[in-house]
Motif scaffolding. Structure first.
Motif, PDB file in Angstrom:
ATOM      1  N   TRP A 140      40.310  28.388  49.829  1.00 37.42           N
ATOM      2  CA  TRP A 140      41.200  28.987  50.727  1.00 37.42           C
ATOM      3  C   TRP A 140      40.302  29.293  52.055  1.00 37.42           C
ATOM      4  CZ3 TRP A 140      46.054  29.307  52.380  1.00 37.42           C
ATOM      5  CH2 TRP A 140      46.370  30.224  53.204  1.00 37.42           C
ATOM      6  N   GLY A 141      39.140  29.842  51.540  1.00 30.34           N
ATOM      7  CA  GLY A 141      38.120  30.317  52.866  1.00 30.34           C
ATOM      8  C   GLY A 141      37.854  29.162  53.402  1.00 30.34           C
ATOM      9  N   ARG A 142      37.416  27.976  52.845  1.00 30.80           N
ATOM     10  CA  ARG A 142      36.718  26.805  53.407  1.00 30.80           C
ATOM     11  C   ARG A 142      38.004  26.275  54.282  1.00 30.80           C
ATOM     12  NH1 ARG A 142      32.446  23.329  52.849  1.00 30.80           N
ATOM     13  NH2 ARG A 142      31.918  24.751  51.112  1.00 30.80           N
ATOM     14  N   ALA A 143      39.325  26.490  53.862  1.00 27.62           N
ATOM     15  CA  ALA A 143      40.125  25.796  54.721  1.00 27.62           C
ATOM     16  C   ALA A 143      40.455  26.466  55.668  1.00 27.62           C
ATOM     17  CB  ALA A 143      41.643  25.724  53.771  1.00 27.62           C
ATOM     18  N   ILE A 144      40.194  28.030  55.924  1.00 27.19           N
ATOM     19  CA  ILE A 144      40.520  28.753  57.152  1.00 27.19           C
ATOM     20  C   ILE A 144      39.244  28.280  58.013  1.00 27.19           C
ATOM     21  CG2 ILE A 144      40.502  30.758  58.096  1.00 27.19           C
ATOM     22  CD1 ILE A 144      43.077  29.756  56.510  1.00 27.19           C
ATOM     23  N   TRP A 145      38.064  28.389  57.446  1.00 28.51           N
ATOM     24  CA  TRP A 145      36.928  27.914  58.163  1.00 28.51           C
ATOM     25  C   TRP A 145      36.828  26.506  58.962  1.00 28.51           C
ATOM     26  CZ3 TRP A 145      32.956  29.955  60.684  1.00 28.51           C
ATOM     27  CH2 TRP A 145      31.833  29.226  61.035  1.00 28.51           C
ATOM     28  N   ASN A 146      37.466  25.763  58.112  1.00 28.79           N
ATOM     29  CA  ASN A 146      37.570  24.157  58.852  1.00 28.79           C
ATOM     30  C   ASN A 146      38.569  24.475  60.003  1.00 28.79           C
ATOM     31  OD1 ASN A 146      36.036  23.116  56.773  1.00 28.79           O
ATOM     32  ND2 ASN A 146      37.699  22.533  55.608  1.00 28.79           N
ATOM     33  N   ILE A 147      39.304  25.110  59.992  1.00 34.05           N
ATOM     34  CA  ILE A 147      40.382  25.481  61.219  1.00 34.05           C
ATOM     35  C   ILE A 147      39.512  25.918  62.681  1.00 34.05           C
ATOM     36  CG2 ILE A 147      42.452  26.236  62.185  1.00 34.05           C
ATOM     37  CD1 ILE A 147      43.574  26.008  59.276  1.00 34.05           C
ATOM     38  N   PHE A 148      38.666  26.983  62.016  1.00 32.25           N
ATOM     39  CA  PHE A 148      38.170  27.737  63.181  1.00 32.25           C
ATOM     40  C   PHE A 148      36.754  27.295  63.794  1.00 32.25           C
ATOM     41  CE2 PHE A 148      41.102  30.913  61.901  1.00 32.25           C
ATOM     42  CZ  PHE A 148      41.579  31.403  62.756  1.00 32.25           C
ATOM     43  N   ARG A 149      36.163  26.550  62.910  1.00 30.28           N
ATOM     44  CA  ARG A 149      34.944  25.939  62.986  1.00 30.28           C
ATOM     45  C   ARG A 149      34.838  25.404  64.427  1.00 30.28           C
ATOM     46  NH1 ARG A 149      31.087  22.011  59.587  1.00 30.28           N
ATOM     47  NH2 ARG A 149      29.165  22.043  61.216  1.00 30.28           N
ATOM     48  N   PRO A 150      35.850  24.160  64.605  1.00 31.92           N
ATOM     49  CA  PRO A 150      35.766  23.611  65.864  1.00 31.92           C
ATOM     50  C   PRO A 150      35.874  24.273  67.097  1.00 31.92           C
ATOM     51  CG  PRO A 150      36.898  22.355  64.125  1.00 31.92           C
ATOM     52  CD  PRO A 150      36.835  23.779  63.591  1.00 31.92           C
ATOM     53  N   ALA A 151      36.341  25.602  66.900  1.00 31.48           N
ATOM     54  CA  ALA A 151      36.683  26.231  68.275  1.00 31.48           C
ATOM     55  C   ALA A 151      35.437  26.661  68.676  1.00 31.48           C
ATOM     56  CB  ALA A 151      37.707  27.183  67.719  1.00 31.48           C
ATOM     57  N   ALA A 152      34.358  26.488  68.271  1.00 24.94           N
ATOM     58  CA  ALA A 152      33.003  27.039  68.820  1.00 24.94           C
ATOM     59  C   ALA A 152      32.707  26.524  70.194  1.00 24.94           C
ATOM     60  CB  ALA A 152      31.869  26.713  67.783  1.00 24.94           C
ATOM     61  N   GLU A 153      32.817  25.112  70.487  1.00 24.53           N
ATOM     62  CA  GLU A 153      32.721  24.736  71.634  1.00 24.53           C
ATOM     63  C   GLU A 153      33.510  25.104  72.803  1.00 24.53           C
ATOM     64  OE1 GLU A 153      32.388  22.960  69.005  1.00 24.53           O
ATOM     65  OE2 GLU A 153      30.335  21.925  68.983  1.00 24.53           O
ATOM     66  N   PRO A 154      35.137  25.153  72.643  1.00 24.00           N
ATOM     67  CA  PRO A 154      35.937  25.781  73.638  1.00 24.00           C
ATOM     68  C   PRO A 154      35.398  27.410  73.796  1.00 24.00           C
ATOM     69  CG  PRO A 154      37.103  24.683  72.266  1.00 24.00           C
ATOM     70  CD  PRO A 154      35.724  24.682  71.394  1.00 24.00           C
ATOM     71  N   ALA A 155      35.083  28.147  72.854  1.00 24.58           N
ATOM     72  CA  ALA A 155      34.680  29.546  72.718  1.00 24.58           C
ATOM     73  C   ALA A 155      33.452  29.476  73.636  1.00 24.58           C
ATOM     74  CB  ALA A 155      34.559  30.114  71.604  1.00 24.58           C
ATOM     75  N   ALA A 156      32.464  28.761  73.460  1.00 23.97           N
ATOM     76  CA  ALA A 156      31.097  28.756  74.102  1.00 23.97           C
ATOM     77  C   ALA A 156      31.404  28.244  75.821  1.00 23.97           C
ATOM     78  CB  ALA A 156      30.143  27.852  73.563  1.00 23.97           C
ATOM     79  N   LEU A 157      32.189  27.357  75.923  1.00 23.86           N
ATOM     80  CA  LEU A 157      32.461  27.044  77.260  1.00 23.86           C
ATOM     81  C   LEU A 157      33.382  28.057  78.007  1.00 23.86           C
ATOM     82  CD1 LEU A 157      33.924  23.162  76.998  1.00 23.86           C
ATOM     83  CD2 LEU A 157      31.670  24.073  77.927  1.00 23.86           C
ATOM     84  N   THR A 158      34.308  28.882  77.352  1.00 24.63           N
ATOM     85  CA  THR A 158      34.905  29.751  78.216  1.00 24.63           C
ATOM     86  C   THR A 158      33.990  31.154  78.605  1.00 24.63           C
ATOM     87  OG1 THR A 158      36.976  29.310  76.848  1.00 24.63           O
ATOM     88  CG2 THR A 158      36.820  31.415  77.813  1.00 24.63           C
ATOM     89  N   ALA A 159      33.208  31.519  77.382  1.00 27.23           N
ATOM     90  CA  ALA A 159      32.030  32.495  77.472  1.00 27.23           C
ATOM     91  C   ALA A 159      31.113  32.081  78.833  1.00 27.23           C
ATOM     92  CB  ALA A 159      31.715  32.790  76.229  1.00 27.23           C
ATOM     93  N   THR A 160      30.751  31.040  78.792  1.00 29.39           N
ATOM     94  CA  THR A 160      29.905  30.682  79.801  1.00 29.39           C
ATOM     95  C   THR A 160      30.489  30.755  81.187  1.00 29.39           C
ATOM     96  OG1 THR A 160      28.483  29.171  78.364  1.00 29.39           O
ATOM     97  CG2 THR A 160      28.397  28.841  80.580  1.00 29.39           C
ATOM     98  N   ALA A 161      31.616  30.215  81.384  1.00 32.36           N
ATOM     99  CA  ALA A 161      32.609  30.133  82.491  1.00 32.36           C
ATOM    100  C   ALA A 161      32.644  31.692  82.847  1.00 32.36           C
ATOM    101  CB  ALA A 161      33.658  29.375  82.343  1.00 32.36           C
TER     102      ALA A 161
END
Length: 306
Positions: A140-161
């Motif tokens: 269950w934890g790995r399934a949730i992590w697989n959803i949120f892990r790809p959001a690292a790039e959008p979050a980094a782009l948003t924070a940098t902007a």
């Protein structure tokens, strides 16, 4: 600052199109990241599968040799030699085991073969467990992590902007002369926050496999947490940046890997010599008793006629 941006954006005639474009950009970054993570996982599992396919051939031959006390005819020795050479292409075997295989290729000593057999069995078991765990079970934890892990790039782009917008739109950092200490503080804060975004991204996007990079993850977490000092005020920016740079420099010394000559495997000539020296003197009830050396087998003198 974000509210001021939203107010200025809403006053533009094409505010809806701009907002949709930003959302589409972030969604594209998320989909690209998710695709790359899936492909990376597939490549990783393929390499594990290939390593197991190559290594099990050698493991089977070594099992047969163990039953025969590591004595076999020359034809089977040739097969064993081919299997050991094939294991050089197994990318997931550890460097220590690769060293053992190279030594056994040069010298098929029964003791070395036995040590290599045990090490190969341990690593094949670990790889087989990893393959089964990643193939047949999804927690269950790995399934949730697989959803949120790809959001690292959008979050980094948003924070940098947001950071760049804050510096150039609010602080006017480019128009401020750096002729005093107070004018340098926004630059210190900007560099510190960029380091925070970088290491937070590395922590977020790093794969959750094993504990080999635990020290790297802890150092990255400490560097990211140093940014909490900015909550005190702009005057804390130099101290936060200094702590981050100190941890960054310490990472080179703490995470450096030892050379192969400095980390010999069990059964290596260097460890054999150290262990034999340590066995020369053994404390018994407060006294030191010297072990008698092993009997020396006399050698036949080689004459000139030989």
């Amino acid at each position: 600052m974000l509210q001021r941006w939203l107010d200025n954006l809403s006053s533009l005639p094409d505010a809806t199109l701009i907002l949709l474009g930003v959302v589409a950009l972030l969604l594209a970054a998320y989909l690209w990241s998710a695709t790359e993570i899936r492909r990376s996982h597939e490549r990783h599992m393929q390499r594990v599968r290939d390593t197991l396919y190559i290594s099990t051939g050698l493991l089977g031959l070594l099992t047969i040799w163990e039953q025969r006390k590591y004595e076999a005819p020359s034809e089977e020795q040739h097969e064993l030699l081919k299997a050991m050479h094939a294991c050089k292409a197994a990318s997931f075997l550890s460097p220590q085991l690769q060293d053992q295989i190279r030594d056994c290729v040069k010298n098929e000593d029964p003791a070395r073969l036995a040590l290599m057999h045990k090490a190969l069995e341990r690593e094949c078991t670990a790889l087989s467990d990893e393959f089964s765990r990643n193939t047949y079970s999804v927690h269950w934890g790995r399934a949730i992590w697989n959803i949120f892990r790809p959001a690292a790039e959008p979050a980094a782009l948003t924070a940098t902007a947001l950071l760049i917008g804050y510096l150039f739109y609010t602080e006017r950092i480019t128009s401020t002369p750096v002729d005093s200490w107070n004018n340098l503080l926004p630059w210190f804060q900007a560099i510190s926050l960029m380091l925070t975004i970088l290491y937070a991204y590395l922590l977020w996007s790093s794969p959750k496999r094993g504990t080999s990079g635990a020290l790297v993850k802890w150092l990255s977490l400490l560097i990211a947490l140093c940014s909490l000092l900015h909550l005190i005020g702009l005057a804390a920016a130099p101290y936060a940046l200094a702590l981050q740079l100190i941890l960054f420099v310490c990472g080179f010394g703490l995470t450096g890997s030892r050379s192969r000559s400095e980390r010999p495997y069990a059964g290596h000539a260097e460890t054999d010599e150290n262990s034999s020296n340590s066995r020369m003197t053994t404390p018994v009830h407060g006294a030191v008793v010297e072990d008698s050396p092993p009997p020396v087998t006399p050698r036949r003198s080689v004459s000139a006629s030989d």
